[in-house]
Design a protein around this motif. Sequence first.
Motif, mmCIF file in Angstrom:
data_model
loop_
_atom_site.group_PDB
_atom_site.id
_atom_site.type_symbol
_atom_site.label_atom_id
_atom_site.label_comp_id
_atom_site.label_asym_id
_atom_site.label_seq_id
_atom_site.Cartn_x
_atom_site.Cartn_y
_atom_site.Cartn_z
ATOM 1 N N PHE A 284 0.812 -1.209 0.000
ATOM 2 C CA PHE A 284 0.000 0.000 0.000
ATOM 3 C C PHE A 284 0.854 1.271 0.000
ATOM 4 N N THR A 285 1.994 1.222 -0.646
ATOM 5 C CA THR A 285 2.905 2.359 -0.662
ATOM 6 C C THR A 285 2.309 3.545 -1.422
ATOM 7 N N GLY A 286 2.272 4.680 -0.742
ATOM 8 C CA GLY A 286 1.957 5.944 -1.412
ATOM 9 C C GLY A 286 0.511 6.295 -1.630
ATOM 10 N N GLY A 287 -0.452 5.444 -1.300
ATOM 11 C CA GLY A 287 -1.850 5.765 -1.560
ATOM 12 C C GLY A 287 -2.525 6.492 -0.408
ATOM 13 N N THR A 288 -3.687 7.093 -0.699
ATOM 14 C CA THR A 288 -4.501 7.683 0.357
ATOM 15 C C THR A 288 -5.266 6.580 1.078
ATOM 16 N N VAL A 289 -5.978 6.938 2.136
ATOM 17 C CA VAL A 289 -6.764 5.948 2.874
ATOM 18 C C VAL A 289 -7.760 5.274 1.934
ATOM 19 N N ALA A 290 -8.526 6.076 1.211
ATOM 20 C CA ALA A 290 -9.561 5.544 0.318
ATOM 21 C C ALA A 290 -8.942 4.676 -0.772
ATOM 22 N N SER A 295 -7.876 -0.682 -3.032
ATOM 23 C CA SER A 295 -6.935 -1.696 -3.518
ATOM 24 C C SER A 295 -7.164 -3.026 -2.810
ATOM 25 N N LEU A 296 -7.400 -2.968 -1.496
ATOM 26 C CA LEU A 296 -7.670 -4.177 -0.732
ATOM 27 C C LEU A 296 -8.956 -4.846 -1.228
ATOM 28 N N PHE A 298 -10.229 -4.654 -4.177
ATOM 29 C CA PHE A 298 -9.958 -5.229 -5.500
ATOM 30 C C PHE A 298 -9.286 -6.591 -5.368
ATOM 31 N N ILE A 299 -8.325 -6.698 -4.432
ATOM 32 C CA ILE A 299 -7.632 -7.974 -4.213
ATOM 33 C C ILE A 299 -8.622 -9.052 -3.772
ATOM 34 N N LEU A 300 -9.591 -8.664 -2.947
ATOM 35 C CA LEU A 300 -10.578 -9.609 -2.419
ATOM 36 C C LEU A 300 -11.731 -9.853 -3.387
ATOM 37 N N GLY A 301 -11.858 -8.989 -4.404
ATOM 38 C CA GLY A 301 -12.995 -9.105 -5.315
ATOM 39 C C GLY A 301 -14.261 -8.553 -4.694
ATOM 40 N N PHE A 302 -14.102 -7.567 -3.775
ATOM 41 C CA PHE A 302 -15.240 -6.976 -3.077
ATOM 42 C C PHE A 302 -15.543 -5.580 -3.632
ATOM 43 N N GLU A 303 -16.721 -5.091 -3.251
ATOM 44 C CA GLU A 303 -17.092 -3.697 -3.508
ATOM 45 C C GLU A 303 -16.934 -2.901 -2.223
ATOM 46 N N VAL A 304 -16.792 -1.594 -2.359
ATOM 47 C CA VAL A 304 -16.586 -0.740 -1.186
ATOM 48 C C VAL A 304 -17.693 0.296 -1.094
ATOM 49 N N GLN A 305 -18.227 0.425 0.113
ATOM 50 C CA GLN A 305 -19.164 1.506 0.413
ATOM 51 C C GLN A 305 -18.566 2.352 1.533
ATOM 52 N N LYS A 306 -18.650 3.672 1.384
ATOM 53 C CA LYS A 306 -18.079 4.568 2.397
ATOM 54 C C LYS A 306 -19.172 5.431 2.989
ATOM 55 N N LYS A 307 -19.167 5.502 4.330
ATOM 56 C CA LYS A 307 -20.114 6.359 5.031
ATOM 57 C C LYS A 307 -19.362 7.043 6.157
ATOM 58 N N ASP A 308 -19.261 8.380 6.067
ATOM 59 C CA ASP A 308 -18.460 9.161 7.013
ATOM 60 C C ASP A 308 -17.025 8.606 7.021
ATOM 61 N N ASN A 309 -16.567 8.117 8.178
ATOM 62 C CA ASN A 309 -15.208 7.581 8.257
ATOM 63 C C ASN A 309 -15.226 6.061 8.361
ATOM 64 N N THR A 310 -16.239 5.444 7.794
ATOM 65 C CA THR A 310 -16.416 3.984 7.858
ATOM 66 C C THR A 310 -16.453 3.416 6.450
ATOM 67 N N TYR A 311 -15.795 2.275 6.285
ATOM 68 C CA TYR A 311 -15.787 1.565 4.994
ATOM 69 C C TYR A 311 -16.403 0.189 5.177
ATOM 70 N N ILE A 312 -17.249 -0.196 4.213
ATOM 71 C CA ILE A 312 -17.902 -1.516 4.251
ATOM 72 C C ILE A 312 -17.488 -2.287 2.990
ATOM 73 N N LEU A 313 -16.870 -3.467 3.206
ATOM 74 C CA LEU A 313 -16.474 -4.318 2.090
ATOM 75 C C LEU A 313 -17.550 -5.384 1.896
ATOM 76 N N LYS A 314 -18.063 -5.481 0.685
ATOM 77 C CA LYS A 314 -19.111 -6.443 0.383
ATOM 78 C C LYS A 314 -18.753 -7.286 -0.822
ATOM 79 N N LYS A 315 -19.249 -8.536 -0.826
ATOM 80 C CA LYS A 315 -19.021 -9.419 -1.981
ATOM 81 C C LYS A 315 -19.860 -8.968 -3.167
#
Length: 315
Positions: A284-290, A295-296, A298-315
């Motif tokens: 994870f060199t050089g990237g922002t939090v988001a 990237s994580l 993508f590796i897992l094959g998940f989708e990402v939802q962001k709400k405030d300062n929370t991230y939800i990884l879903k299949k």
Amino acid sequence: MKKINYKNIEVFVFKLWEREVSGEKVSEKETELLSQWNKNAEKDLDTVHMQESRGRLLSGLESYFNSAGKSIPVRGYKKYTYQVAAAVVLLLSLGGFLIYNTLIKPDIYIAESREKIIHLEDGSVVTLLPGAELTVAKSFPASTRVVDLKGDAVFSIAKSKIHPFIVNADGFSTKVLGTVFKISQSGKSKAVDLYEGKVAVSSAGAPVSFLKPNQKWTNFGVAHTTAVISFAPDKTSGKSRSELLSLSFNDVPLHEVIAVLESNYNTKIYYPKETENKKITADFTGGTVAENIESLAFILGFEVQKKDNTYILKK
């Protein structure tokens, strides 16, 4: 038992060797004396070092078995070899502990309840913090200056462009040519803080990290994990501000990866419970939090939802 100096021990040993060759019987008193010396001499010896020493000595004596071009029958050769081996082992038992302590046994420095400052032969200075232990081989300094460390210590290394200095710690090592740095070890958490110069930090299952002044290497207490953090004064407040420069995982369970990300990015990440032990390899060199969380996902094959300062990884 009366103390006998090394010269007398040597004479006694070869007297016994002479008797062994001639077949003359060793007296009961001499046998008792040998037993006492053997017990006292070997009780503090390091078995591995003694075996290595015996091997080197026997190898060195091999040239004498057929000296002056004389041939010895196989039977006689074997008997003579065993006699020499017995004499050498006996000599090691009687006087070997003196040689071991003087020439082989490493120097061990321990800081018990307070700091302990060690001045090494190459001019380097090591400050052991309470509870730390430093082991220095008798061969130090050699072409490569190597020491072993348990616990925490600050190193001020004498500069040398051709003789690297290596500190082997618990599961990782730090290599320098001349610099000032601190090594910290607390349970599974390992860290190297660099104050001046440059260092290379390597650990099992992780890429080598190169540090510059005011940077820190750490594994966050997770195996096969490396991170480099930079510390710089904030222009507004003047206080030290940290920035995560690089973060790498090599075959690390997802739940440990998530814990490191949450802690360093001050965020919360939700993910399917059944994937918590999935092994992750990522840089994870050089990237922002988001970007890094994307990237994580993508590796897992998940989708990402962001709400405030929370991230939800879903299949």
